[in-house]
Motif scaffolding. Structure first.
Motif, PDB file in Angstrom:
ATOM      1  N   ARG A  34      31.312  35.436  30.048  1.00  0.00           N
ATOM      2  CA  ARG A  34      31.857  34.082  30.236  1.00  0.00           C
ATOM      3  C   ARG A  34      33.008  33.840  29.281  1.00  0.00           C
ATOM      4  NH1 ARG A  34      27.196  30.318  32.526  1.00  0.00           N
ATOM      5  NH2 ARG A  34      26.180  31.974  33.672  1.00  0.00           N
ATOM      6  N   LYS A  35      34.054  33.234  29.801  1.00  0.00           N
ATOM      7  CA  LYS A  35      35.232  33.012  28.963  1.00  0.00           C
ATOM      8  C   LYS A  35      36.005  31.789  29.422  1.00  0.00           C
ATOM      9  CE  LYS A  35      37.000  36.860  31.669  1.00  0.00           C
ATOM     10  NZ  LYS A  35      37.297  38.290  31.726  1.00  0.00           N
ATOM     11  N   LEU A 139      31.215  27.243  34.680  1.00  0.00           N
ATOM     12  CA  LEU A 139      30.949  28.615  34.214  1.00  0.00           C
ATOM     13  C   LEU A 139      29.834  29.252  35.037  1.00  0.00           C
ATOM     14  CD1 LEU A 139      31.277  27.833  30.406  1.00  0.00           C
ATOM     15  CD2 LEU A 139      32.711  29.482  31.642  1.00  0.00           C
ATOM     16  N   MET A 144      36.409  30.655  35.457  1.00  0.00           N
ATOM     17  CA  MET A 144      36.932  30.695  34.098  1.00  0.00           C
ATOM     18  C   MET A 144      37.866  29.500  33.922  1.00  0.00           C
ATOM     19  SD  MET A 144      39.306  33.493  32.170  1.00  0.00           S
ATOM     20  CE  MET A 144      40.044  33.048  30.606  1.00  0.00           C
TER      21      MET A 144
END
Lengths: 260, 260
Positions: A34-35, A139, A144
């Motif tokens: 996740r980013k 998310l 993103m």
């Protein structure tokens, strides 16, 4: 165990250079998990203000965001830069979603109060600014989030907001839900022990070491506000802060600030 | 029974008039249930192109979207207009989320092939363009998607796309999941039986009646492509198409196009 969330912040320098931006986006696409990305402005908005004959408003050496300037920076940051970054990430298989703070009410700011200087349409954030619930849903949907440095006040007013502040505020607000790594990406490989030696990267700094480095004058004046802000984020629950070169995010050279 | 989803499309005229736009947004905030907004451009982008000294590119009387024009329309539509509309809806309690087609890969287009005319960076849509799954997730999260007329090709290229086409494509793609009402909002109260009488609104038109109205010449030439497009959407599963005044969406006067 909580999932890791990596929040990357890039500045204006890399936004202004298409080749470097592409290199960064390609590297970012390789980062697993996740980013979130937060991007600053760049010189394009200043150039456009000049092309449109809108003179920069300065008061006591500080730049003021008047209505005409806000219009242009909103167009540039939320329109051109944000959509180019999102389209560039999509091309690399990342399901990016561009956001200003108004979108989904995801960052609600307060117009900076007028004291000695009226900064104009500039937004400040507090501990209630971030809509962490919606960010988690986005998310979870495999998206993103890509933030530009524009927020809103909830009353219909858009506000220009510092991108570092947005990144830190996101990191703090999401630290309750994820193991958050906050990555400040810039043009150097990390924090230098010797300002004249680009290879003198300090690999890790604890709060105790930071106090010593400040006292001994090793850490230069310009880095102090950024690092103070970073250590404050650690105090507020962020797991680690990484200071690194935007073009080397997947390489080992970097400075990691950690809680102990 | 499926839930109703109302898709509203507004054009450039109302975008250019802040008072009218606010009136529309206030009325839209009163519309209950799930809804989507698609907004066109307005004259602001043309004015900015002129201010920046970018001459309109015309070929055989058709406007061409060259790279410089695409940059400006992206800034204007996805930046300024989209964020102002989103912030305006947020101020009225609607959890709006601004989207270009690149965001969440929600509308993937194909650059129009060069035949007699090279239209430049213009995107066409087909039956696979719309990411209906993500739109359902966003609607389920209580968000109101607000689309500008910018899409992408999935390869990093943004594309200028007709807002009516976006609205129709969204309506068709979402008709499998919702009872879709597609609202084309413009400056008249509906389809006029007498072009010289603004009060001669035809309240309802079936496909059979439409053929008669075209044959008898009652429906003026300019309305034909719009209505052909609307009836094609009905054929593709959209429940009804509403032609109405953007400033009177909550009033009973309007033209409803229905399947039978």
């Amino acid at each position: 165990m909580r999932e890791v969330l990596k929040i990357f912040k890039i500045g204006g320098g890399i936004i202004d250079d298409a080749a470097q931006l592409n290199q960064f986006l390609a590297a970012l696409a390789q980062v697993p998990g996740r980013k979130v990305l937060v991007h600053g402005g760049g010189k394009g908005a200043s150039q456009m203000l000049q092309d449109l004959g809108i003179a920069p408003q300065m008061v006591q050496g500080r730049r003021i965001t008047d209505a005409a300037t806000l219009d242009v920076v909103t167009m540039f940051y939320a329109g051109k830069t944000n959509k180019q970054v999102v389209a560039g990430l999509q091309a690399r298989g990342v399901n990016a979603l561009g956001l200003s703070g108004a979108d989904g009410n995801v960052i609600r700011a307060t117009k900076r109060p007028v004291r000695e200087i009226d900064y104009g349409f500039v937004g400040d954030l507090d501990e209630h600014s971030i809509n962490a619930d919606l960010l988690q849903q986005l998310l979870d949907a495999g998206l993103m989030p890509v933030f530009c440095a524009i927020t809103h006040d909830g009353q219909g007013q858009l506000l220009n907001t510092n991108a570092d502040t947005i990144a830190s505020s996101l990191a703090r607000a999401l630290a309750s839900f994820y193991e958050v790594e906050l990555h400040f990406c810039f043009e150097k490989d990390g924090v230098l022990a010797d300002i004249n030696d680009e290879t003198s990267i300090i690999p890790q700094i604890t709060p105790g070491q930071y106090q010593e480095l400040k006292t001994s004058g090793v850490i230069a004046a310009g880095m102090v506000p950024k690092l103070d802000n970073a250590f404050a984020a650690l105090d507020a629950g962020v797991e680690r802060v990484v200071i690194e070169n935007a073009l080397k995010i997947n390489e080992p050279v970097k400075t990691i600030l950690c809680r102990s």
